[in-house]
Write a protein that holds these residues in place. Structure first.
Motif, mmCIF file in Angstrom:
data_model
loop_
_atom_site.group_PDB
_atom_site.id
_atom_site.type_symbol
_atom_site.label_atom_id
_atom_site.label_comp_id
_atom_site.label_asym_id
_atom_site.label_seq_id
_atom_site.Cartn_x
_atom_site.Cartn_y
_atom_site.Cartn_z
ATOM 1 N N LYS A 132 0.852 -1.189 0.000
ATOM 2 C CA LYS A 132 0.000 0.000 0.000
ATOM 3 C C LYS A 132 0.894 1.247 0.000
ATOM 4 O O LYS A 132 1.151 1.845 1.040
ATOM 5 C CB LYS A 132 -0.925 0.011 1.212
ATOM 6 C CG LYS A 132 -1.919 -1.139 1.222
ATOM 7 C CD LYS A 132 -2.817 -1.094 2.443
ATOM 8 C CE LYS A 132 -3.814 -2.245 2.425
ATOM 9 N NZ LYS A 132 -4.680 -2.231 3.629
ATOM 10 N N THR B 78 -7.685 11.536 -1.944
ATOM 11 C CA THR B 78 -6.782 11.086 -0.882
ATOM 12 C C THR B 78 -5.920 12.229 -0.337
ATOM 13 O O THR B 78 -5.400 12.132 0.768
ATOM 14 C CB THR B 78 -5.907 9.911 -1.363
ATOM 15 O OG1 THR B 78 -5.324 9.262 -0.232
ATOM 16 C CG2 THR B 78 -4.820 10.360 -2.324
ATOM 17 N N TYR C 262 -1.837 -1.654 -4.181
ATOM 18 C CA TYR C 262 -3.058 -0.852 -4.031
ATOM 19 C C TYR C 262 -2.825 0.583 -4.510
ATOM 20 O O TYR C 262 -1.686 1.054 -4.554
ATOM 21 C CB TYR C 262 -3.519 -0.861 -2.577
ATOM 22 C CG TYR C 262 -4.215 -2.137 -2.183
ATOM 23 C CD1 TYR C 262 -5.587 -2.277 -2.350
ATOM 24 C CD2 TYR C 262 -3.498 -3.220 -1.663
ATOM 25 C CE1 TYR C 262 -6.238 -3.454 -1.991
ATOM 26 C CE2 TYR C 262 -4.128 -4.399 -1.312
ATOM 27 C CZ TYR C 262 -5.509 -4.518 -1.476
ATOM 28 O OH TYR C 262 -6.134 -5.680 -1.146
ATOM 29 N N TYR D 78 -7.526 3.935 1.585
ATOM 30 C CA TYR D 78 -7.604 3.417 0.220
ATOM 31 C C TYR D 78 -7.970 4.580 -0.694
ATOM 32 O O TYR D 78 -8.507 5.594 -0.243
ATOM 33 C CB TYR D 78 -8.669 2.320 0.093
ATOM 34 C CG TYR D 78 -8.345 1.066 0.867
ATOM 35 C CD1 TYR D 78 -7.619 0.026 0.285
ATOM 36 C CD2 TYR D 78 -8.772 0.921 2.188
ATOM 37 C CE1 TYR D 78 -7.315 -1.124 0.996
ATOM 38 C CE2 TYR D 78 -8.469 -0.229 2.908
ATOM 39 C CZ TYR D 78 -7.742 -1.243 2.308
ATOM 40 O OH TYR D 78 -7.438 -2.380 3.015
ATOM 41 N N SER E 18 -9.326 -4.091 -3.926
ATOM 42 C CA SER E 18 -9.526 -2.709 -4.346
ATOM 43 C C SER E 18 -10.999 -2.426 -4.611
ATOM 44 O O SER E 18 -11.519 -1.372 -4.221
ATOM 45 C CB SER E 18 -8.700 -2.418 -5.606
ATOM 46 O OG SER E 18 -7.323 -2.578 -5.355
ATOM 47 N N ASN F 144 -12.956 -2.294 -1.295
ATOM 48 C CA ASN F 144 -12.662 -1.147 -0.431
ATOM 49 C C ASN F 144 -12.957 0.201 -1.080
ATOM 50 O O ASN F 144 -12.828 1.239 -0.426
ATOM 51 C CB ASN F 144 -11.199 -1.189 0.015
ATOM 52 C CG ASN F 144 -10.958 -2.215 1.112
ATOM 53 O OD1 ASN F 144 -11.352 -2.019 2.250
ATOM 54 N ND2 ASN F 144 -10.334 -3.329 0.750
#
Length: 453
Positions: free
Chosen positions: A176, A220, A304, A312, A386, A389
């Motif tokens: 990740k 993000t 990821y 995520y 993926s 999530n």
């Protein structure tokens, strides 16, 4: 939620303007009329590898079994969106089936432009609609709880990397990674003299091209297009930081001609061994692992989607088969859709083209096929993780007013996202700046927000 739903036709007609000059791109898109005994249907689809595969397989399998001829039109993603929008929104009736996505289906269902498919799929016991992955079905469901398109394949996004290049440089990719780590890797692995880019990222304008990956970066980084109360945030510090990062990353360490690169171009670049990393759709893995189509088969690692402030950041998407209300061949169209999204079709692909090419991400049972599990062992777990999530309700750090990870689920977003992408594209090309793109984008977003305040 939409206060001016009548405005939709104008918005979509505007988005489809470019399609008028594209209608001559393929002779396959003839009208679907004819006598009751005419078992020919027309299909419009995006030019991705999975669609090219079904074009190859239909005559020898579906047509032989059913007597139904399928005439295909294949277009690049941006042209496909214009063309299908023009036909469906204007009730043109040129196509019996078309590939559309998780963005369009709920909006078009609400406007009565698509046949609902829940009744047909439930009546077709061999179809096994309960086997379809719930996130994909939910993304294709209307306000009435019915499914309005059948998923052909489903995807999230992840980071693909060339394991040989990482090993040669003594680098290790985390499961990740963060975007900061990815930028460091890109800097170390970029080698212009050898024709190798540190990373491949989409720069091609389009809400579904450049802004698919970029919006996940915005999420993000703590940004959003709109806050819960529809306050536009396109020029916020977080949105700007994410866009600056993306533009600088692709300008400094990205592929040659990045401003003209979309999914297809990056698939070719990475598949030819000309990029160390690529952040994009999980569905790309099937082609990358096919030695007949890729020079890096067996050499790719999968991680990821990179993150900053969230756990995520992968998107959620499905290319799905929809049936416009205007079709004159409803029964034949459903027979094709049910075959194209069936367990049987996956067997046809696996046995004829190779198991890595199976259009996955739509059925639970796919991941129990021994041959597929073996061929997809490098990427299947990360793909499913993926998808599971991905969170269309809450993809960032703040509540959202509409569903969507890499898009905002309102009719106006197609126009808004595309216009802002054109300005960000200019920043990538060096003819403008991120500040100008987002200042102009904020004004456009403010105009959209007035419809919902």
């Amino acid at each position: 939620m939409h206060k001016r739903n009548g405005k939709l036709s104008l918005l979509i007609a505007g988005a489809a303007t470019g399609a008028l000059v594209l209608s001559g791109c393929s002779g396959a898109g003839s009208t679907s009329g004819g006598s009751d005994g005419d078992h020919t249907i027309t299909a419009l689809m995006v030019g991705n590898p999975q669609m090219e595969d079904i074009q190859k397989l239909t005559a020898e399998n579906f047509t032989k079994q059913t007597g139904i001829t399928v005439k295909f039109t294949i277009l690049p993603e941006n042209e496909l969106r214009d063309k299908v929008t023009q036909d469906v929104a204007n009730q043109g009736g040129q196509y019996d089936v078309a590939t559309v996505g998780a963005y369009e289906v709920p909006i078009w269902a609400k406007n009565g432009w698509l046949h609902e498919l829940s009744t047909k799929s439930a009546a077709d016991t061999a179809y096994d609609s309960a086997d379809l992955l719930k996130p994909m079905v939910q993304s294709l469901t209307g306000d009435d709880g019915k499914m309005y398109a059948a998923p052909f394949y489903g995807e999230s996004s992840f980071l693909m990397y060339n394991k040989d290049m990482f090993a040669a440089a003594g680098l290790t990719m985390p499961e990740k990674p963060t975007w900061a780590q990815v930028a460091e890797f890109a800097k170390k692995l970029d080698d212009k003299q050898k024709g190798v880019a540190g990373i491949c990222l989409r720069g091609l304008p389009g809400w579904g091209e450049l802004f698919a990956p970029l919006t996940t970066v915005v999420n993000t980084y703590g940004g959003t297009w709109f806050e819960k109360d529809w306050t536009p945030k396109v020029n916020s510090p977080e949105f700007k930081a994410a866009t600056d990062f993306y533009v600088n990353l692709v300008k400094n360490y990205g592929e040659k001609g990045a401003a003209q690169a979309g999914f297809t171009e990056c698939l070719n670049t990475f598949g030819q061994g000309q990029a160390a990393m690529w952040y994009d759709a999980t569905s790309a893995a099937g082609t990358l692992e096919d030695p007949k189509a890729s020079k890096v088969a067996g050499k790719v690692g999968y991680a990821y989607a990179p993150v900053d402030k969230t756990a995520y950041s992968g998107w959620l998407w499905t290319w799905a088969w929809a049936m416009p209300k205007t079709t004159k061949h409803e029964d034949d169209a459903w027979k094709f859709i049910s075959w194209a999204t069936s367990k049987d079709y996956e067997q046809v692909v696996g046995k004829n083209l190779g198991w890595s090419r199976v259009p996955s991400g739509k059925r639970t049972s796919t991941y129990s096929i021994p041959e597929y599990k073996e061929s997809a062992k490098a990427f299947a777990d990360v793909t499913l993780g993926s998808i599971e999530n991905a969170n269309p309700q809450n993809p960032g750090v703040q509540p959202r007013p509409a569903l969507g990870v890499q898009f905002v689920g309102i009719p106006e977003f197609a126009d808004l996202g595309t216009k802002v992408s054109q300005e960000v594209n200019a920043a990538i090309a060096g003819s403008s700046t991120v500040d100008k793109a987002l200042t102009d984008g904020q004004k456009l977003a403010e105009d959209v927000a007035k419809n919902y305040k």
